[in-house]
Design a protein around this motif. Structure first.
Motif, PDB file in Angstrom:
ATOM      1  N   CYS A 180      41.948  10.268   7.078  1.00  0.00           N
ATOM      2  CA  CYS A 180      42.106   9.502   6.045  1.00  0.00           C
ATOM      3  C   CYS A 180      41.704   8.043   6.285  1.00  0.00           C
ATOM      4  N   ARG A 181      41.649   7.036   6.934  1.00  0.00           N
ATOM      5  CA  ARG A 181      42.128   5.979   6.769  1.00  0.00           C
ATOM      6  C   ARG A 181      43.131   4.548   5.946  1.00  0.00           C
ATOM      7  N   VAL A 182      43.370   6.445   4.830  1.00  0.00           N
ATOM      8  CA  VAL A 182      44.351   5.303   4.329  1.00  0.00           C
ATOM      9  C   VAL A 182      45.348   5.708   4.337  1.00  0.00           C
ATOM     10  N   CYS A 183      46.521   6.710   4.636  1.00  0.00           N
ATOM     11  CA  CYS A 183      47.772   7.588   4.299  1.00  0.00           C
ATOM     12  C   CYS A 183      48.451   6.894   5.661  1.00  0.00           C
ATOM     13  N   CYS A 231      47.406   6.509   9.611  1.00  0.00           N
ATOM     14  CA  CYS A 231      46.310   5.995   9.476  1.00  0.00           C
ATOM     15  C   CYS A 231      46.630   4.261   9.555  1.00  0.00           C
ATOM     16  N   CYS A 263      47.331  11.844  11.614  1.00  0.00           N
ATOM     17  CA  CYS A 263      46.224  11.167  10.032  1.00  0.00           C
ATOM     18  C   CYS A 263      47.238  12.711   9.249  1.00  0.00           C
ATOM     19  N   LEU A 264      48.001  12.396   8.480  1.00  0.00           N
ATOM     20  CA  LEU A 264      48.323  13.344   7.329  1.00  0.00           C
ATOM     21  C   LEU A 264      47.012  14.555   6.371  1.00  0.00           C
ATOM     22  N   ASN A 265      45.823  13.343   6.599  1.00  0.00           N
ATOM     23  CA  ASN A 265      45.071  14.380   5.413  1.00  0.00           C
ATOM     24  C   ASN A 265      43.785  14.807   6.825  1.00  0.00           C
TER      25      ASN A 265
HETATM   26 ZN   LIG Z   1      44.557   9.435   7.664  1.00  0.00          ZN
END
Ligand SMILES: [Zn+2]
Ligand SMILES: [Zn+2]
Length: 343
Positions: free
Chosen positions: A93-96, A99, A107-109
């Motif tokens: 996701c690049r935002v968790c 990441c 990654c959590l998503n």
């Molecule tokens: Zn992530």
């Protein structure tokens, strides 16, 4: 375009269909596929094994691929039409919080190409720019497609297994993950590396391990400890890398580790394991796990392939895309270690 589609959430239900060429969003690249490899995950999805109920259907399978850039979205900056590329399997996701610190492998998503989204067993795939890598000139399309599973083994050996020069290393599982992990262990300076398989591996995988000059042991027929004693003078090893996903392999691995040894596990198991933790505690065995890979491991895989430091050619069996279903059958029967579809 032609595509291999998993149509239903049940065994097999896989066929070659005509589907629309995907559209390209602003941050996406359309890749004309040259090679897509079939992975163990794809075989599980084909057989609809337990643990894969989460897949979306219908879905085009395929997450190990290489090809040529056909079209770019208007926000794409790093890729141009005609460039040779390969793609990552995961869409992180690049935002968790993971990441943000580079741990995109957890990654959590996280979602996966070819399971949650349409994949690369098709003439074209549209993917976000951030999931692509340029192929070095020296790296072939088939090597590029297989850089994905290579990256998984490199994450395990380079980042979750503190091998030091001179170590004796035993790898369980002579599939592509194990055969790459064994080569990566040598790159880190391991003095001796053995690969353990079973009768199921005797037809194709163990002979390749022997051809590559590893000590290859068939644990269905031979006692692993005894074989290590015969060949290495001692059955105690510094490091065990478990890539097979078989519970008996973990159990045997623990019995051959020296006190203070390292156990790195990166197989996927179909059931929980009964582990004697006290034994590990009293021997101060360090347990590491490793899962998928990050951008860095793909780049490492491509660099090592370009430098000729990893050999994957013996594992690959090529099939024309039109014989894709046969390639799945040969993967399931272990006739082919790494089936690769050619477009
Ligand atoms: Zn992530
Ligand atoms: Zn895979």
């Amino acid at each position: 375009m032609k595509a291999i589609v998993k149509t239903e959430k049940q065994e097999k239900s896989l066929g070659l269909f005509d589907v629309e060429i995907p559209g390209v969003k602003d941050d996406e690249v359309l890749v004309k596929i040259r090679k897509t490899a079939i992975c163990g995950t794809d075989l599980h999805v084909y057989e609809y094994s337990a643990g894969y109920e989460f897949i979306q259907t219908p879905v085009i399978l395929g997450h190990e691929f290489s090809g040529v850039v056909e079209k770019v979205g208007k926000n794409v900056t790093n890729y141009k039409i005609g460039e040779r590329v390969m793609g990552e399997s995961n869409r992180y996701c690049r935002v968790c919080k993971n990441c943000k610190i580079g741990l995109t492998d957890i990654c959590l998503n996280s979602k996966m190409t070819g399971l949650h989204f349409n994949g690369a067993m098709a003439e074209y795939i549209a993917v976000p720019e951030y999931t692509l890598h340029h192929l070095p000139n020296e790296v072939s399309f088939e090597e590029g497609a297989v850089a994905q599973p290579i990256s998984v083994s490199l994450n395990a050996v380079f980042d979750h297994c503190p091998i030091v020069p001179g170590d004796r290393v035993v790898v369980f599982g002579p599939g592509i993950q194990g055969l790459i992990a064994a080569q990566a262990a040598l790159l880190k300076g391991a003095a001796k590396v053995a690969i353990i398989g079973t009768d199921l591996d005797e037809e194709s995988r163990l002979p390749i391990a022997r051809e590559m000059n590893f000590l290859a042991i068939n644990s269905s027929k031979e006692d692993v400890k005894k074989q290590l004693e015969i060949h290495w003078g001692s059955s105690e090893v510094d490091v065990v890398l478990e890539a097979s996903g078989a519970i008996p392999a973990v159990e045997t691995g623990i019995t051959i580790l020296k006190r203070g040894g390292i156990l790195t596990v990166f197989g996927i198991y179909s059931k929980p394991l009964n582990l004697d933790l006290t034994k590990l505690v009293r021997a101060e065995i360090t347990l590491y796990t490793s899962y998928t890979s990050t951008w860095k491991h793909y780049e490492q895989a491509l660099t090592l392939l370009a430098e000729g430091k990893l050999n994957i050619k013996p594992f690959i069996t090529e099939y024309p895309f039109s014989d894709g279903i046969q390639a799945f059958e040969d993967g399931v029967s272990k006739k082919a270690i790494k089936p690769v579809l050619t477009f």
